[in-house]
Design a protein around this motif. Structure first.
Motif, PDB file in Angstrom:
ATOM      1  N   ARG A   9      19.452  11.621  10.401  1.00 10.32           N
ATOM      2  CA  ARG A   9      20.371  10.879  11.256  1.00 10.32           C
ATOM      3  C   ARG A   9      19.762  10.789  12.655  1.00 10.32           C
ATOM      4  N   PHE A  11      19.318  10.617  16.644  1.00 12.71           N
ATOM      5  CA  PHE A  11      19.971  11.245  17.792  1.00 12.71           C
ATOM      6  C   PHE A  11      19.570  10.438  19.025  1.00 12.71           C
ATOM      7  N   ASP A  67      13.153  16.198  17.781  1.00 12.52           N
ATOM      8  CA  ASP A  67      14.543  16.201  18.247  1.00 12.52           C
ATOM      9  C   ASP A  67      15.153  14.799  18.375  1.00 12.52           C
ATOM     10  N   HIS A  69      16.034  13.147  15.893  1.00 12.56           N
ATOM     11  CA  HIS A  69      16.935  13.008  14.751  1.00 12.56           C
ATOM     12  C   HIS A  69      17.414  14.383  14.301  1.00 12.56           C
ATOM     13  N   THR A  70      18.443  14.379  13.452  1.00 10.10           N
ATOM     14  CA  THR A  70      19.037  15.607  12.938  1.00 10.10           C
ATOM     15  C   THR A  70      19.195  15.484  11.418  1.00 10.10           C
TER      16      THR A  70
END
Length: 136
Positions: A9, A11, A67, A69-70
Motif C-alpha cells: 500500500r 504511503f 518507507d 509503502h506499507t
C-alpha cells in the motif's frame, strides 16, 4: 532466473513520488540486469521483477524497508525461463483499467488472486506495451 511479484500500500503517493521511484528503478535495474513492471496507484502497488536471483533477492530486501509503502506482501517467487518484460527496466502501468478496480482492491481481490492471475495481469500489460517504445 527469478521472478517475484509483491503487493503493498502506498504511503504518501503522488505523481512526483511515482516519477522518482521509476527513475531510480530504471537506473538501478539496468545495472543489475533486472526487468519488470510496476502497477502504481493511490490504493495499491503491485510489482513484478525478474532477473538474476541474487539481484532480485537484494532488491526485494530493499523494497521491504522502503518507507514509501506499507504492508509489503510477497505473492509470487518462482524460477522462470523467460522474462515477461525483457525490454523494460521498469515499465509503469499506463492503463489502470487493465488491472484491479478500486472496489476490487477494497474487497480483497488482489489478496486472493492466484499467482497465475497476477502473472496474467502483467502479461496483458506487456502485450499492450509492446507497441510502445521501451521505457528504459
Amino acid at each position: 532466473m527469478k521472478q517475484l511479484i509483491y503487493r503493498s500500500r502506498p504511503f504518501g503517493f503522488d505523481n512526483a513520488m511515482l516519477a522518482a521511484i521509476l527513475m531510480q528503478a530504471r537506473r538501478n535495474n539496468r545495472e543489475n540486469d533486472i526487468t519488470g513492471a510496476l502497477i502504481c496507484r493511490q490504493d495499491m502497488y503491485i510489482q513484478l521483477i525478474e532477473g538474476p536471483q541474487p539481484a532480485i533477492d537484494a532488491l526485494y530486501a530493499r523494497i521491504e524497508k522502503d518507507d514509501r509503502h506499507t504492508e509489503v506482501q510477497l505473492e509470487v517467487s518462482a524460477t522462470v525461463e523467460t522474462r515477461i518484460f525483457p525490454e523494460w527496466e521498469m515499465l509503469d502501468d499506463t492503463m489502470p483499467s487493465m488491472t484491479f478496480s478500486q472496489s476490487e482492491v477494497e474487497s480483497g481481490a488482489v489478496e486472493v488472486a492466484s499467482p497465475d492471475a497476477l502473472r496474467d495481469v502483467f502479461r496483458r500489460i506487456a502485450v499492450n506495451a509492446r507497441g510502445k517504445e521501451p521505457a528504459g
